[in-house]
Design a protein around this motif. Structure first.
Motif, mmCIF file in Angstrom:
data_model
loop_
_atom_site.group_PDB
_atom_site.id
_atom_site.type_symbol
_atom_site.label_atom_id
_atom_site.label_comp_id
_atom_site.label_asym_id
_atom_site.label_seq_id
_atom_site.Cartn_x
_atom_site.Cartn_y
_atom_site.Cartn_z
ATOM 1 N N LEU A 117 0.837 -1.206 0.000
ATOM 2 C CA LEU A 117 0.000 0.000 0.000
ATOM 3 C C LEU A 117 0.868 1.250 0.000
ATOM 4 C CD1 LEU A 117 -2.099 -1.092 3.113
ATOM 5 C CD2 LEU A 117 -2.390 -1.939 0.792
ATOM 6 N N LYS A 118 0.205 2.404 -0.056
ATOM 7 C CA LYS A 118 0.876 3.692 0.139
ATOM 8 C C LYS A 118 0.422 4.219 1.498
ATOM 9 C CE LYS A 118 0.890 4.726 -4.820
ATOM 10 N NZ LYS A 118 0.368 5.633 -5.893
ATOM 11 N N VAL A 119 1.174 3.882 2.529
ATOM 12 C CA VAL A 119 0.773 4.221 3.891
ATOM 13 C C VAL A 119 1.212 5.636 4.239
ATOM 14 C CG1 VAL A 119 1.059 3.645 6.323
ATOM 15 C CG2 VAL A 119 0.777 1.822 4.644
ATOM 16 N N ILE A 120 0.281 6.395 4.815
ATOM 17 C CA ILE A 120 0.530 7.775 5.238
ATOM 18 C C ILE A 120 0.357 7.847 6.753
ATOM 19 C CG2 ILE A 120 -0.233 10.167 5.015
ATOM 20 C CD1 ILE A 120 -1.425 9.324 2.268
ATOM 21 N N ASN A 121 1.311 8.444 7.446
ATOM 22 C CA ASN A 121 1.264 8.537 8.904
ATOM 23 C C ASN A 121 0.432 9.735 9.334
ATOM 24 O OD1 ASN A 121 1.783 8.249 11.644
ATOM 25 N ND2 ASN A 121 3.734 9.321 11.542
ATOM 26 N N LEU A 122 -0.762 9.477 9.884
ATOM 27 C CA LEU A 122 -1.627 10.535 10.405
ATOM 28 C C LEU A 122 -2.246 10.070 11.716
ATOM 29 C CD1 LEU A 122 -3.653 11.559 7.187
ATOM 30 C CD2 LEU A 122 -1.737 12.799 8.204
ATOM 31 N N ASP A 123 -2.409 10.994 12.673
ATOM 32 C CA ASP A 123 -3.117 10.612 13.888
ATOM 33 C C ASP A 123 -4.610 10.483 13.555
ATOM 34 O OD1 ASP A 123 -4.431 13.135 14.069
ATOM 35 O OD2 ASP A 123 -2.825 13.963 15.301
ATOM 36 N N PHE A 124 -5.391 10.006 14.523
ATOM 37 C CA PHE A 124 -6.788 9.685 14.242
ATOM 38 C C PHE A 124 -7.590 10.886 13.751
ATOM 39 C CE2 PHE A 124 -5.824 6.338 17.534
ATOM 40 C CZ PHE A 124 -5.825 5.285 16.639
ATOM 41 N N ASN A 125 -7.417 12.041 14.410
ATOM 42 C CA ASN A 125 -8.185 13.214 14.014
ATOM 43 C C ASN A 125 -7.807 13.674 12.615
ATOM 44 O OD1 ASN A 125 -9.580 13.312 16.461
ATOM 45 N ND2 ASN A 125 -8.089 14.666 17.423
ATOM 46 N N ALA A 126 -6.500 13.676 12.324
ATOM 47 C CA ALA A 126 -6.050 14.096 11.003
ATOM 48 C C ALA A 126 -6.509 13.123 9.923
ATOM 49 C CB ALA A 126 -4.528 14.232 10.984
ATOM 50 N N ALA A 127 -6.483 11.827 10.248
ATOM 51 C CA ALA A 127 -6.919 10.813 9.284
ATOM 52 C C ALA A 127 -8.409 10.957 8.994
ATOM 53 C CB ALA A 127 -6.618 9.423 9.819
ATOM 54 N N ASN A 128 -9.205 11.188 10.036
ATOM 55 C CA ASN A 128 -10.642 11.362 9.841
ATOM 56 C C ASN A 128 -10.939 12.585 8.977
ATOM 57 O OD1 ASN A 128 -11.002 9.128 11.429
ATOM 58 N ND2 ASN A 128 -11.829 10.213 13.194
ATOM 59 N N ALA A 129 -10.192 13.659 9.212
ATOM 60 C CA ALA A 129 -10.381 14.866 8.400
ATOM 61 C C ALA A 129 -9.965 14.624 6.950
ATOM 62 C CB ALA A 129 -9.579 16.021 8.993
#
Length: 344
Positions: free
Chosen positions: A169-181
């Motif tokens: 995959l193309k994994v991007i590091n984001l915390d939960f709030n940033a990922a949800n946004a």
């Protein structure tokens, strides 16, 4: 005039005794680190932490000693808490499995004192209409994962159950709030997250085609209470009392009659919609979900996590969880609880 050798030996011995006594002196506070999972202005971690704080169980236990409970909530979750442990800034921590594993693998002198929660569901959130229905469909897609936390390990477990890895995959590091946004704005294709994704589904912003229960438990997460070796060695009595007080919260959580009260507590504290919390806990056996025991099942789950983290190169090498856990304090608390119940 030269000081006789025996006087020097006596002086050094006295100095050693004084230093030892200073080390063993009761602390002014017990510092506890917790990941802040709140969506509101008040800190929250759910589970046993929110019950402990709401019922003031630790504060009541140590009030007679004049020992303050210093709760320290970290938005940066596991990685930041591991830094605090490494710098001697906290004595205990509630952590997801991967963060605790990484800390131990990197040389932190910690011991697992109890399970916090086991089998927490994780969800695959995808952009509506994306056509992503399975984990296999994620190949080559942009997927947000919170690296360095239990979220990353659970995703690795889910992928491994389907013969995949992050390299597909193309994994991007984001915390939960940033990922949800990001997924709400369609800046990514998918994210692997927790029950907060249910809120986005209710608003039509994501689809949730897969969760860890669909994968027969692969991708679920565990949480632990760890204590520092220094504190446990210097204050075994305080450690025992802390674990015993925590057991009161665990027992309350395991009682299904308190399910609604627990949902109301977290909804108020973390500013989560009740509907989401009820949905996430639906079908869960709370007696098992919040079981604090370091039993063979839980140790096995942690060992699977350690071995997978080593395989995925999240840590340099595997280690034996059986040498990491320290069950004697919890065992004593459970024995005391059973004796109290038998005497009634």
């Amino acid at each position: 005039m030269k000081t006789p050798l025996r006087h020097l030996i006596t002086a050094f011995s006295l100095f050693g005794l004084i230093a030892l006594h200073a080390q063993a002196a009761e602390p002014q506070s017990i510092r506890i680190a917790v990941p802040d999972l709140s969506a509101g202005s008040k800190p929250s971690a759910g589970g046993v932490v929110d019950v402990l704080r709401d019922q003031q169980l630790l504060e009541k236990e140590f009030a007679k000693d004049g020992i303050r409970i210093d709760w320290r909530f970290f938005k940066g979750a596991g990685p930041v808490i591991n830094e605090a442990l490494a710098n001697g800034q906290v004595d205990f921590a509630y952590l997801g499995d991967l963060a605790a594993i990484i800390g131990k693998a990197n040389g932190l002198d910690t011991h697992v004192l109890s399970a916090g929660v086991r089998g927490v569901k994780s969800y695959l959130g995808v952009v509506p209409g994306s056509g992503i229905k399975t984990l296999q469909d994620l190949k080559g897609k942009r997927v947000a994962v919170f690296r360095g936390t239990a979220n990353q390990l659970s995703f690795a477990s889910a992928l491994a159950s389907q013969g995949l890895s992050e390299r597909d995959l193309k994994v991007i590091n984001l915390d939960f709030n940033a990922a949800n946004a990001a997924i709400a704005a369609k800046q990514i294709d998918a994210t692997w997250g927790l029950s907060t994704l249910l809120t986005l589904r209710e608003r039509g912003l994501v689809e949730l085609p897969v969760n860890s229960r669909d994968l027969k438990g692969a991708g679920s997460t565990q949480a632990v209470l760890v204590g520092t070796g220094d504190f446990i060695r210097q204050h075994p009595d305080l450690t025992a009392r802390l674990v015993s007080a925590q057991q009161q919260a665990a027992r309350w959580l395991q009682d299904d009659r308190n399910r609604e009260a627990y949902v109301n507590l977290v909804a108020t504290t973390a500013n989560y919609p009740k509907l989401i919390l009820e949905g996430d806990l639906a079908g869960e056996n709370l007696a098992h979900y919040f079981d604090p025991r370091l039993d063979a099942e839980f140790i096995g789950l942690l060992q699977q996590g350690v071995d997978l983290a080593a395989k995925e190169r999240l840590i340099r090498r595997s280690f034996k969880v059986s040498e990491w856990v320290e069950p004697r304090f919890l065992d004593a608390a459970l024995q005391q609880q059973q004796a109290t119940q038998a005497a009634r």
